[in-house]
Design an enzyme around this catalytic site. Sequence first.
Site, mmCIF file in Angstrom:
data_model
loop_
_atom_site.group_PDB
_atom_site.id
_atom_site.type_symbol
_atom_site.label_atom_id
_atom_site.label_comp_id
_atom_site.label_asym_id
_atom_site.label_seq_id
_atom_site.Cartn_x
_atom_site.Cartn_y
_atom_site.Cartn_z
ATOM 1 N N GLY A 174 13.417 0.634 4.590
ATOM 2 C CA GLY A 174 13.205 2.064 4.428
ATOM 3 C C GLY A 174 12.829 2.753 5.727
ATOM 4 N N ILE A 176 10.043 2.865 7.641
ATOM 5 C CA ILE A 176 9.427 2.076 8.709
ATOM 6 C C ILE A 176 10.338 0.922 9.120
ATOM 7 C CG2 ILE A 176 7.464 0.603 9.283
ATOM 8 C CD1 ILE A 176 5.808 2.324 7.287
ATOM 9 N N THR A 254 2.737 -6.042 7.105
ATOM 10 C CA THR A 254 2.013 -4.797 7.366
ATOM 11 C C THR A 254 2.222 -3.817 6.211
ATOM 12 O OG1 THR A 254 3.900 -3.858 8.563
ATOM 13 C CG2 THR A 254 2.275 -5.069 9.866
ATOM 14 N N SER A 255 2.758 -4.291 5.093
ATOM 15 C CA SER A 255 3.100 -3.445 3.957
ATOM 16 C C SER A 255 1.871 -3.233 3.069
ATOM 17 C CB SER A 255 4.254 -4.075 3.175
ATOM 18 O OG SER A 255 4.507 -3.383 1.989
ATOM 19 N N ARG A 256 1.684 -4.111 2.125
ATOM 20 C CA ARG A 256 0.497 -4.152 1.269
ATOM 21 C C ARG A 256 0.216 -5.617 0.977
ATOM 22 N NH1 ARG A 256 -0.140 0.402 2.559
ATOM 23 N NH2 ARG A 256 -0.708 2.219 1.281
ATOM 24 N N GLU A 285 -8.493 -6.507 -0.758
ATOM 25 C CA GLU A 285 -8.788 -5.821 0.494
ATOM 26 C C GLU A 285 -10.028 -4.952 0.335
ATOM 27 O OE1 GLU A 285 -6.175 -2.657 2.742
ATOM 28 O OE2 GLU A 285 -5.317 -4.664 3.000
ATOM 29 N N HIS A 304 -6.192 -3.668 8.285
ATOM 30 C CA HIS A 304 -5.376 -2.578 7.734
ATOM 31 C C HIS A 304 -5.529 -1.307 8.573
ATOM 32 C CE1 HIS A 304 -3.520 -0.867 3.765
ATOM 33 N NE2 HIS A 304 -2.954 -0.352 4.852
#
Length: 357
Positions: A174, A176, A254-256, A285, A304
């Site tokens: 997408g 990023i 680096t997404s979730r 998290e 994060h």
Amino acid sequence: MYARSKTNRGSAAMTAFRVGLSADFTRADGKPTFPSYDLSPLAADGVELVELPRTAVLAPGHVAGFDAIVLLGERMAASSFPGDGRLALVARMGVGFDTVDTAACTANDTALTITPEAVRRPMATTQVCFILALAHNLVAKDRIARTGSLGWPARLDFHGTGLVGRTVGSVGIGNIGAEMFRLLRAFDVRMIAHDPYTDPARFAELGVESVPLEAVFERSDFVTFNCPLNDETRGIGSAALIARMKPTAYLVNTSRGPVVNQKALYHALVEQRIAGAAIDVFDPEPPAAGDPILQLDSVITAPHSLGWTDQMFATMGEVNRGAIADVKAGQIPANVVNRAVLERAGFQAKLAAYAAR
């Protein structure tokens, strides 16, 4: 950063356009958390900016009386919506919106917007930063450099991985992910991705090969994740797929956190079935201080926030200001996530009322 009131009840007339701001914008010492994030032009245009209470989940009483709210860490659940029917916009910072009940926004005639322009380059450079750090054994070499003459011979054991001709794969391509691939062209890597929702023309434009999900894990020297967190992607980095990775490969997330099975990743690292990982996100998290994955030398971690830059938050401010200004003027804002709300009579009536003021 902005002029603000500490209460969401006041003497302001109901015709005043009121915006509730995440308490995350202010640190415990009263300083702005993100100095480059600026909403003050809205106040100059007659918008009342009000700081929301600090809470994990917003309650109806927190949201009542607002035309728009700007959120960062708070959760906006279906139960968060007040009965006054006033809220027209939830402006989310960043592109992740898993903390907001999207269906409830639509049902309450409220647009949900995000800020893709703000995160595109900072998060893409974060992924490239991780890839370069892993490829060059940066963390290990940093430790060696600090040991003095007795420790320096250890550098012979930490030769890096050259990137020319290596394969970088992505789960998702997408906003990023596309930018990440644009940046990676300079390194002469092979690029592959799996994304059933992306037009083949975009793959061709970027020079990225479209492959099945399994092939991303099997063929990549660096597996990255560029997908939102939802029911389809939760755990998409499964134990079975991590097991398909090459022993020389690295995983970058680096997404979730929940898009990767973190326990499976840990075991793959401990058993040296993959070479290493770099993660800016965790599940849960924040992780506990004693989380086993934090103890591994083969993992680079960040809290994060590796993509947080002055430019990121300045652009977030610009994009959020634009969304708020558009709704205040009775116009459809950019970057609406729940597009179905645009056809609802209730949302259209809200915009018409704002336009008539």
